[in-house]
Write a protein that holds these residues in place. Structure first.
Motif, PDB file in Angstrom:
ATOM      1  N   GLY A  49       0.802  -1.218   0.000  1.00 21.31           N
ATOM      2  CA  GLY A  49       0.000   0.000   0.000  1.00 21.31           C
ATOM      3  C   GLY A  49       0.833   1.265   0.000  1.00 21.31           C
ATOM      4  N   PHE A  50       0.167   2.403   0.148  1.00 20.76           N
ATOM      5  CA  PHE A  50       0.825   3.701   0.003  1.00 20.76           C
ATOM      6  C   PHE A  50       2.011   3.882   0.942  1.00 20.76           C
ATOM      7  CE2 PHE A  50      -3.599   5.056  -1.399  1.00 20.76           C
ATOM      8  CZ  PHE A  50      -3.267   5.059  -2.753  1.00 20.76           C
ATOM      9  N   ALA A  51       1.886   3.401   2.162  1.00 14.67           N
ATOM     10  CA  ALA A  51       2.965   3.604   3.140  1.00 14.67           C
ATOM     11  C   ALA A  51       4.223   2.829   2.785  1.00 14.67           C
ATOM     12  CB  ALA A  51       2.486   3.206   4.535  1.00 14.67           C
ATOM     13  N   SER A  52       4.130   1.880   1.856  1.00 17.83           N
ATOM     14  CA  SER A  52       5.293   1.069   1.489  1.00 17.83           C
ATOM     15  C   SER A  52       5.953   1.532   0.195  1.00 17.83           C
ATOM     16  CB  SER A  52       4.878  -0.403   1.364  1.00 17.83           C
ATOM     17  OG  SER A  52       3.953  -0.582   0.304  1.00 17.83           O
ATOM     18  N   ARG A  53       5.563   2.706  -0.301  1.00 13.19           N
ATOM     19  CA  ARG A  53       6.239   3.269  -1.470  1.00 13.19           C
ATOM     20  C   ARG A  53       7.710   3.503  -1.135  1.00 13.19           C
ATOM     21  NH1 ARG A  53       3.782   7.422  -4.791  1.00 13.19           N
ATOM     22  NH2 ARG A  53       4.914   8.850  -3.439  1.00 13.19           N
ATOM     23  N   THR A  54       8.592   3.040  -2.005  1.00 16.92           N
ATOM     24  CA  THR A  54      10.025   3.091  -1.698  1.00 16.92           C
ATOM     25  C   THR A  54      10.602   4.477  -1.968  1.00 16.92           C
ATOM     26  OG1 THR A  54      10.566   2.273  -3.917  1.00 16.92           O
ATOM     27  CG2 THR A  54      10.339   0.643  -2.153  1.00 16.92           C
ATOM     28  N   PRO A  55      11.719   4.825  -1.323  1.00 20.54           N
ATOM     29  CA  PRO A  55      12.290   6.169  -1.456  1.00 20.54           C
ATOM     30  C   PRO A  55      13.045   6.368  -2.759  1.00 20.54           C
ATOM     31  CG  PRO A  55      13.660   4.834  -0.027  1.00 20.54           C
ATOM     32  CD  PRO A  55      12.438   4.006  -0.329  1.00 20.54           C
ATOM     33  N   GLU A  56      13.321   7.646  -3.075  1.00 22.17           N
ATOM     34  CA  GLU A  56      14.100   7.991  -4.250  1.00 22.17           C
ATOM     35  C   GLU A  56      15.570   7.633  -4.051  1.00 22.17           C
ATOM     36  OE1 GLU A  56      13.760  12.026  -5.483  1.00 22.17           O
ATOM     37  OE2 GLU A  56      11.650  11.853  -6.061  1.00 22.17           O
ATOM     38  N   MET A  57      16.244   7.426  -5.162  1.00 20.50           N
ATOM     39  CA  MET A  57      17.683   7.215  -5.165  1.00 20.50           C
ATOM     40  C   MET A  57      18.400   8.543  -4.912  1.00 20.50           C
ATOM     41  SD  MET A  57      19.887   6.183  -8.528  1.00 20.50           S
ATOM     42  CE  MET A  57      21.515   6.885  -8.764  1.00 20.50           C
ATOM     43  N   GLN A  58      19.515   8.472  -4.201  1.00 18.35           N
ATOM     44  CA  GLN A  58      20.379   9.632  -3.995  1.00 18.35           C
ATOM     45  C   GLN A  58      21.701   9.421  -4.735  1.00 18.35           C
ATOM     46  OE1 GLN A  58      19.227  12.375  -2.469  1.00 18.35           O
ATOM     47  NE2 GLN A  58      17.291  11.261  -2.198  1.00 18.35           N
ATOM     48  N   LEU A  59      22.405  10.507  -4.973  1.00 18.98           N
ATOM     49  CA  LEU A  59      23.619  10.436  -5.785  1.00 18.98           C
ATOM     50  C   LEU A  59      24.618   9.412  -5.263  1.00 18.98           C
ATOM     51  CD1 LEU A  59      25.340  11.628  -8.129  1.00 18.98           C
ATOM     52  CD2 LEU A  59      26.320  13.189  -6.428  1.00 18.98           C
ATOM     53  N   THR A  60      24.924   9.445  -3.961  1.00 16.89           N
ATOM     54  CA  THR A  60      25.962   8.555  -3.445  1.00 16.89           C
ATOM     55  C   THR A  60      25.518   7.086  -3.394  1.00 16.89           C
ATOM     56  OG1 THR A  60      25.325   9.010  -1.152  1.00 16.89           O
ATOM     57  CG2 THR A  60      27.061  10.385  -2.118  1.00 16.89           C
ATOM     58  N   ASP A  61      24.206   6.834  -3.516  1.00 17.50           N
ATOM     59  CA  ASP A  61      23.762   5.447  -3.666  1.00 17.50           C
ATOM     60  C   ASP A  61      24.449   4.825  -4.874  1.00 17.50           C
ATOM     61  OD1 ASP A  61      22.032   5.783  -1.533  1.00 17.50           O
ATOM     62  OD2 ASP A  61      20.286   6.173  -2.799  1.00 17.50           O
ATOM     63  N   ALA A  62      24.666   5.649  -5.896  1.00 17.94           N
ATOM     64  CA  ALA A  62      25.319   5.181  -7.116  1.00 17.94           C
ATOM     65  C   ALA A  62      26.838   5.293  -7.026  1.00 17.94           C
ATOM     66  CB  ALA A  62      24.811   5.985  -8.318  1.00 17.94           C
ATOM     67  N   THR A  63      27.332   6.478  -6.688  1.00 19.19           N
ATOM     68  CA  THR A  63      28.766   6.731  -6.831  1.00 19.19           C
ATOM     69  C   THR A  63      29.623   5.894  -5.888  1.00 19.19           C
ATOM     70  OG1 THR A  63      28.593   8.625  -5.324  1.00 19.19           O
ATOM     71  CG2 THR A  63      28.391   9.056  -7.683  1.00 19.19           C
ATOM     72  N   LEU A  64      29.156   5.661  -4.668  1.00 15.64           N
ATOM     73  CA  LEU A  64      29.948   4.839  -3.747  1.00 15.64           C
ATOM     74  C   LEU A  64      30.023   3.389  -4.215  1.00 15.64           C
ATOM     75  CD1 LEU A  64      28.823   6.296  -0.297  1.00 15.64           C
ATOM     76  CD2 LEU A  64      31.066   6.547  -1.403  1.00 15.64           C
ATOM     77  N   GLY A  65      29.140   3.014  -5.131  1.00 20.59           N
ATOM     78  CA  GLY A  65      29.192   1.692  -5.743  1.00 20.59           C
ATOM     79  C   GLY A  65      29.790   1.704  -7.137  1.00 20.59           C
ATOM     80  N   GLY A  66      30.434   2.816  -7.519  1.00 22.28           N
ATOM     81  CA  GLY A  66      31.115   2.887  -8.806  1.00 22.28           C
ATOM     82  C   GLY A  66      30.219   3.124 -10.007  1.00 22.28           C
ATOM     83  N   VAL A  67      28.929   3.360  -9.777  1.00 20.19           N
ATOM     84  CA  VAL A  67      27.997   3.557 -10.893  1.00 20.19           C
ATOM     85  C   VAL A  67      28.072   5.003 -11.368  1.00 20.19           C
ATOM     86  CG1 VAL A  67      25.562   3.603 -11.585  1.00 20.19           C
ATOM     87  CG2 VAL A  67      26.449   1.716 -10.196  1.00 20.19           C
ATOM     88  N   THR A  68      28.445   5.189 -12.630  1.00 21.05           N
ATOM     89  CA  THR A  68      28.551   6.525 -13.215  1.00 21.05           C
ATOM     90  C   THR A  68      27.505   6.763 -14.298  1.00 21.05           C
ATOM     91  OG1 THR A  68      30.219   5.696 -14.778  1.00 21.05           O
ATOM     92  CG2 THR A  68      31.025   6.683 -12.723  1.00 21.05           C
ATOM     93  N   THR A  69      26.798   5.706 -14.694  1.00 19.07           N
ATOM     94  CA  THR A  69      25.709   5.819 -15.679  1.00 19.07           C
ATOM     95  C   THR A  69      24.564   4.946 -15.199  1.00 19.07           C
ATOM     96  OG1 THR A  69      27.263   6.132 -17.510  1.00 19.07           O
ATOM     97  CG2 THR A  69      25.009   5.487 -18.082  1.00 19.07           C
ATOM     98  N   ALA A  70      23.347   5.498 -15.175  1.00 20.15           N
ATOM     99  CA  ALA A  70      22.201   4.734 -14.702  1.00 20.15           C
ATOM    100  C   ALA A  70      20.986   5.022 -15.569  1.00 20.15           C
ATOM    101  CB  ALA A  70      21.898   5.063 -13.240  1.00 20.15           C
ATOM    102  N   ILE A  71      20.147   3.996 -15.725  1.00 25.16           N
ATOM    103  CA  ILE A  71      18.938   4.105 -16.540  1.00 25.16           C
ATOM    104  C   ILE A  71      17.733   3.981 -15.625  1.00 25.16           C
ATOM    105  CG2 ILE A  71      17.514   2.992 -18.310  1.00 25.16           C
ATOM    106  CD1 ILE A  71      21.352   3.125 -18.381  1.00 25.16           C
ATOM    107  N   GLY A  72      16.889   4.996 -15.635  1.00 20.36           N
ATOM    108  CA  GLY A  72      15.732   5.040 -14.760  1.00 20.36           C
ATOM    109  C   GLY A  72      14.491   4.461 -15.416  1.00 20.36           C
TER     110      GLY A  72
END
Length: 393
Positions: free
Chosen positions: A75-98
């Protein structure tokens, strides 16, 4: 930081192993690779980076991320959060497809596109797919072809869902029309026009894709199915599809519940697919970052939710090398050159002169991430974020 960077004594895996070399970056592109490069006494401001005892690999390409989160199964309360920049960069991701997912009502293409631009402004390269799980596809310009031609960041369609109770149960004709529209849009805009396909655990498995191309001019290679490690049956069907020319994708975000109930661990799936003779360029990993990962009890009742993490992309690639003895070049291919190729991102996924200066330095001792550069700009140093998103602390 200087716009000109000289990486000295790097062991370059491009993802082909090129051995020890120097690499010169000018602005946001790789200018040259060679040996014996020196900064010399030039008046130009050149930053020298000692890459000794490191592998220098392309920045990672994550082909499936829910930038703006997704609708949860609770339900509505379980909508997941947005991605933040360091979610990607600390894992080496420099290109992402949404992408969107099940929820294309409270999560919209306009919101997805805005978030893609925000992440690009903050430091990484971003692209999107139009549409969502459902067919007919929701679009911005009125149809798939127009979206691909007129909106720069839209490079494909998806992830449309098949063999899943959450899909719109599309007919073969509907799948064909989506693929045809994507193909034409891709041709006219110079994009791949790929169709990202969410594959569930339904009995039809990948048969809708085989049937969609039968008797038509469509090719299996235009479809890019993901979650192929969902269970053993889907995995085996995916191996057959990959041997016929398609690129298949294994999902790295998971839960202990999924693994205990038949999911093939992504690192093991990559190793097994290579052993089965599938070419490395037909195999990719993606994180499904910020997706909703439901957890059920033995009665099939929802008891919890976890969230997909972008950083699992490299964690799984590293695990494939260290635990499953996958060659480093093949593991890096699965998160660089292979996804870049299927997505038509010609300046991503490889280390060569003229390519975008998306680079990751890995410590040779344990394959952990040391430094990350996106378009020539250093975002991570010694495993810590130098640059954070606008609202990150």
């Amino acid at each position: 930081m200087s716009a000109i960077k000289l990486f000295k004594n790097a062991h370059i895996v491009s993802p082909t192993d090129l051995g020890l070399m120097d690499l010169l970056v000018a602005g946001n592109q790789i200018a040259a690779l060679g040996s014996g490069f020196e900064a010399g006494s030039s008046n130009l401001p050149i930053e020298v980076i000692d890459a000794s005892h490191c592998y220098l690999v392309p920045g990672f390409v994550d082909s499936l991320v829910h930038f703006i989160g997704g609708g949860g199964e609770g339900g509505f309360a379980s909508r997941t959060p947005e991605m933040q920049l360091t979610d990607a960069t600390l894992g080496g991701v420099t290109t992402a497809i949404g992408v969107l997912g099940t929820d294309a009502t409270t999560r919209t293409l306009t919101n997805l596109l805005a978030k893609a631009h925000a992440l690009e402004t903050e430091g990484i390269s971003t692209y999107c797919h139009t549409g969502s799980y459902e067919i007919p596809c929701r679009t911005l310009m009125g149809n798939i072809t127009d979206d691909l031609i007129l909106i720069d960041k839209f490079i494909g369609v998806g992830e449309i869902a098949i063999s899943d109770f959450r899909s719109s149960q599309p007919t073969l004709d509907e799948i064909r029309k989506v693929a045809a529209a994507a193909k034409v849009g891709g041709i006219l805009s110079g994009k791949a026009g790929v169709v990202s396909v969410h594959v569930g655990s339904g009995e039809s498995l990948l048969q809708p894709l085989w049937q969609a191309v039968e008797g038509t001019e469509l090719k299996l290679s235009q479809f890019y199915p993901t979650h192929i490690n969902r269970n053993e049956a889907v995995f085996q069907a995916g191996i057959e599809l990959a041997k016929a020319g398609a690129v298949i994708d294994f999902t790295t975000s998971t839960t202990s519940y999924d693994l205990q109930h038949g999911e093939v661990a992504a690192a093991a799936a990559l190793a097994r697919a290579l052993e089965a003779g599938v070419p490395a360029m037909n195999l990719t990993l993606s994180s499904d970052g910020n997706a909703s990962l439901p957890v059920y009890n033995d009665h099939g009742e929802l008891i919890g939710l976890e969230v997909g993490k972008v950083q699992t992309l490299y964690q799984v690639a590293r695990q494939a090398v260290l635990e499953y003895k996958v060659p480093l070049s093949d593991a890096i291919t699965a998160i660089t050159a292979a996804p870049a190729a299927v997505l038509g991102l010609k300046h991503k996924g490889r280390i060569a002169a003229g390519m975008d200066a998306d680079l990751v330095l890995l410590n040779k001792t344990d394959l952990t991430i040391r430094d990350v550069f996106a378009k020539g700009r250093q975002l991570v140093k010694d495993g810590k974020a130098l640059v954070k998103g606008t609202f990150e602390k």
